[in-house]
Design a protein around this motif. Structure first.
Motif, short mmCIF file in Angstrom:
data_model
loop_
_atom_site.label_atom_id
_atom_site.label_comp_id
_atom_site.label_asym_id
_atom_site.label_seq_id
_atom_site.Cartn_x
_atom_site.Cartn_y
_atom_site.Cartn_z
N GLU A 153 -0.03 6.78 2.47
CA GLU A 153 -1.35 7.28 2.87
C GLU A 153 -2.29 6.14 3.22
O GLU A 153 -3.00 6.19 4.24
N GLU A 154 -2.28 5.11 2.41
CA GLU A 154 -3.12 3.94 2.68
C GLU A 154 -2.67 3.22 3.95
O GLU A 154 -3.49 2.76 4.75
N PRO B 201 0.83 -1.20 0.00
CA PRO B 201 0.00 0.00 0.00
C PRO B 201 0.87 1.25 0.00
O PRO B 201 2.06 1.20 0.33
#
Length: 557
Positions: free
Chosen positions: A228-229, A225
């Motif tokens: 941010e994820e 990911p």
């Protein structure tokens, strides 16, 4: 097996223990090289015995390049020659045990140093090798792998991936000098078991586990990911990095090793996890205890303190362990300074302090007298609670944070990798003042590796030893009284008739009353006929008619 720990001691000694954290490089320098050493600690065992602590927790003392204050370990089964030898360790261990003080050492299993023999072998062996599989290496992104595998940011700032000469990248959640170990590799498991046995055989009574919530990682070789994820993902046991469910299988293995010894070796997890996920770490099947850091960020506020205590006693009951209480350590701003700064709505006590340091640490913004009074009161509150209390070296002197360290004297990687964002943790790691005068206030003949401020003279052991009402003498009196009074896990909140006054009763008729307010308060009815045991406002007080502001008083009756 070189068993130094006396047999027959209470296997549950840790449940109500007062544990004193020593940051070895800043404690006492006996050989005069500017860095604290093990022989320096041995020389201070009489001081520790008089203070009244039950155990010493030793921060890393292993061979290290000091990229992160010793938490970058070159060799887990040796002593850094700059601070001593294995013989010095044995001498220190024996001296502590002779004084009735247990020994807990720091273990850093999430990552090694990049100077560890394993990491050097991984670089030499190349991609796909068994040596490289002990760490988390993978190819990069881009046409030729020139981009990191993800845009993750390390805890200390900057990228969390570092490229090596052959083009692959390795993960380092902390500094580049701290490559993360691959706990999917059986060799890693076996080597740490060997480490635990090595130190247990040398008389170590327990272990503090650094970053205990980070050892197990998800699939680091598939699609990752974005940062941010990653930050948005719930920490519910499935997060790629933190607090994964399978981490508990590691600690069940370790518990089998700890239980090979009589008494069983104890352990405490540094696990920054959601409160309801803490109990498994502290269960008797795993490490046995886990740090509760909630008071580190709490304001000096009656409501916050009561909620934190109530919740954590419930959590410790769930785990079958005892709670731990911490007001300061080597990673946070000292609580005497945190409590002397203005509160900010929506920000923790620690966040406010960090911003104050970043802004220059102006003395005008710090109410030293108020901070000291609140720190003394919070300490007595903490020491009256059921469970174990962890003290950090220098807090018994009432030391404030050293906020005005010159940039060229700083050592913390957080400062270097987060310019303009975080000044780092050096302010609580300045070498201790033992004497009123001298180049390093008695720390060592070669001076201190982080400069000490002139105001340290008034906070030195020599100065406070001679002052009847000093913070040092308050700690000595408190630990002596606690040893006499502490029993059981029970706590009963008492009605005080005030939102700013907290009172609770422990077994043996021990009552602790704290005034968190800015004005003196009436004494609660529960202590009307009780005698004063100790007051944070005045160590020598034998009776009081009202409760001063920012004060804790212990009663018995």
């Amino acid at each position: 097996m070189a068993e130094h720990t006396p047999l027959g001691i209470d296997p549950d000694w840790w449940r109500q223990a007062v544990v004193y954290q020593i940051y070895p490089r800043s404690y006492a320098d006996l050989d005069g090289n500017g860095i604290g050493d093990l022989r320096g600690i041995t020389s201070k065992v009489p001081y520790l015995k008089e203070l009244g602590v039950d155990a010493v927790w030793l921060s890393p003392f292993y061979p290290s390049q000091l990229a992160d204050g010793g938490y970058d370990v070159d060799n887990y089964r040796d002593v850094d020659p700059k601070i001593g030898s294995l013989a010095d360790f044995d001498e220190m261990s024996a001296a502590l045990h002779e004084a009735g003080i247990k020994l807990v050492v720091d273990i850093v299993p999430n990552h090694s140093s990049n100077q560890h023999e394993w990491f050097k072998a991984a670089l030499a062996a190349g991609p796909g090798s068994p040596e490289r599989d002990r760490y988390i290496f993978r190819d990069g992104q881009g046409e030729n792998g020139e981009e990191p595998p993800s845009d993750w940011v390390s805890i200390f700032g900057g990228p969390a991936w570092e490229q090596v000469e052959d083009g692959q990248w390795y993960l380092h959640i902390f500094a580049p000098e701290q490559p993360d170990l691959n706990w999917r590799n059986p060799e890693v498991h076996e080597d740490f078991k060997k480490t635990f046995r090595f130190w247990s055989d040398r008389g170590v009574d327990g272990f503090r586990i650094d970053v205990a919530h980070g050892n197990a990682k998800g699939d680091m070789w598939g699609d990752l990911p974005s940062e941010e994820e990653l930050q948005a993902m719930p920490k519910d046991g499935t997060h790629p990095i933190w607090d994964r469910d399978e981490v508990h299988e590691i600690y069940k293995e370790w518990r089998e090793v700890f239980n090979e010894y009589t008494p069983p070796r104890t352990a405490v997890a540094e696990a920054w996890v959601e409160a309801d996920r803490r109990p498994p770490y502290a269960s008797p099947e795993e490490l046995g205890q886990a740090f509760n850091f909630d008071l580190l960020s709490a304001r000096f506020d009656a409501g916050e303190f009561r909620e934190i205590v109530t919740r954590n006693l419930q959590l410790s009951a769930r785990s079958g362990s005892s709670s731990t209480w911490v007001l300061s350590n080597h990673d946070v701003v000292r609580h005497a300074s945190r409590y002397g700064l203005p509160f900010a709505e929506g920000e923790s006590n620690e966040q406010v302090a960090r911003q104050w340091i970043l802004d220059g640490g102006a003395e005008a913004d710090l109410d030293r007298e108020l901070g000291a009074a609140r720190a003394r009161a919070a300490t007595l509150f903490e020491l009256a609670l059921p469970g174990s209390a962890y003290l950090y070296q220098g807090e018994e002197l009432g030391l404030h944070e050293v906020a005005d360290i010159a940039d060229e004297d700083r050592q913390d990687p957080t400062f270097f990798r987060s310019p303009g964002v975080n000044k780092g943790r050096d302010g609580c790691r300045v070498p201790l003042p033992w004497a009123r005068s001298g180049e390093s206030f008695g720390f060592g003949s070669a001076g201190a590796h982080i400069p000490q401020p002139e105001w340290f003279a008034d906070y030195s052991v020599e100065a406070e030893d001679a002052e009847e009402n000093s913070t040092l003498n308050l700690y000595r009196a408190a630990l002596a009284a606690r040893r006499r009074l502490q029993t059981g896990e029970e706590l009963e909140w008492l009605d005080t008739g005030s939102e700013t006054v907290l009172a609770f009763r422990r077994p043996n008729g021990w009552i602790s009353v704290t005034n968190f307010g800015q004005d003196a308060a009436a004494l609660p009815a529960a202590v009307a006929s009780a005698r004063v045991v100790l007051s944070s406002h005045d160590v020598t007080a034998s009776e009081i008619s009202e409760l001063p502001a920012s004060t804790t008083v212990w009663f018995q009756g």
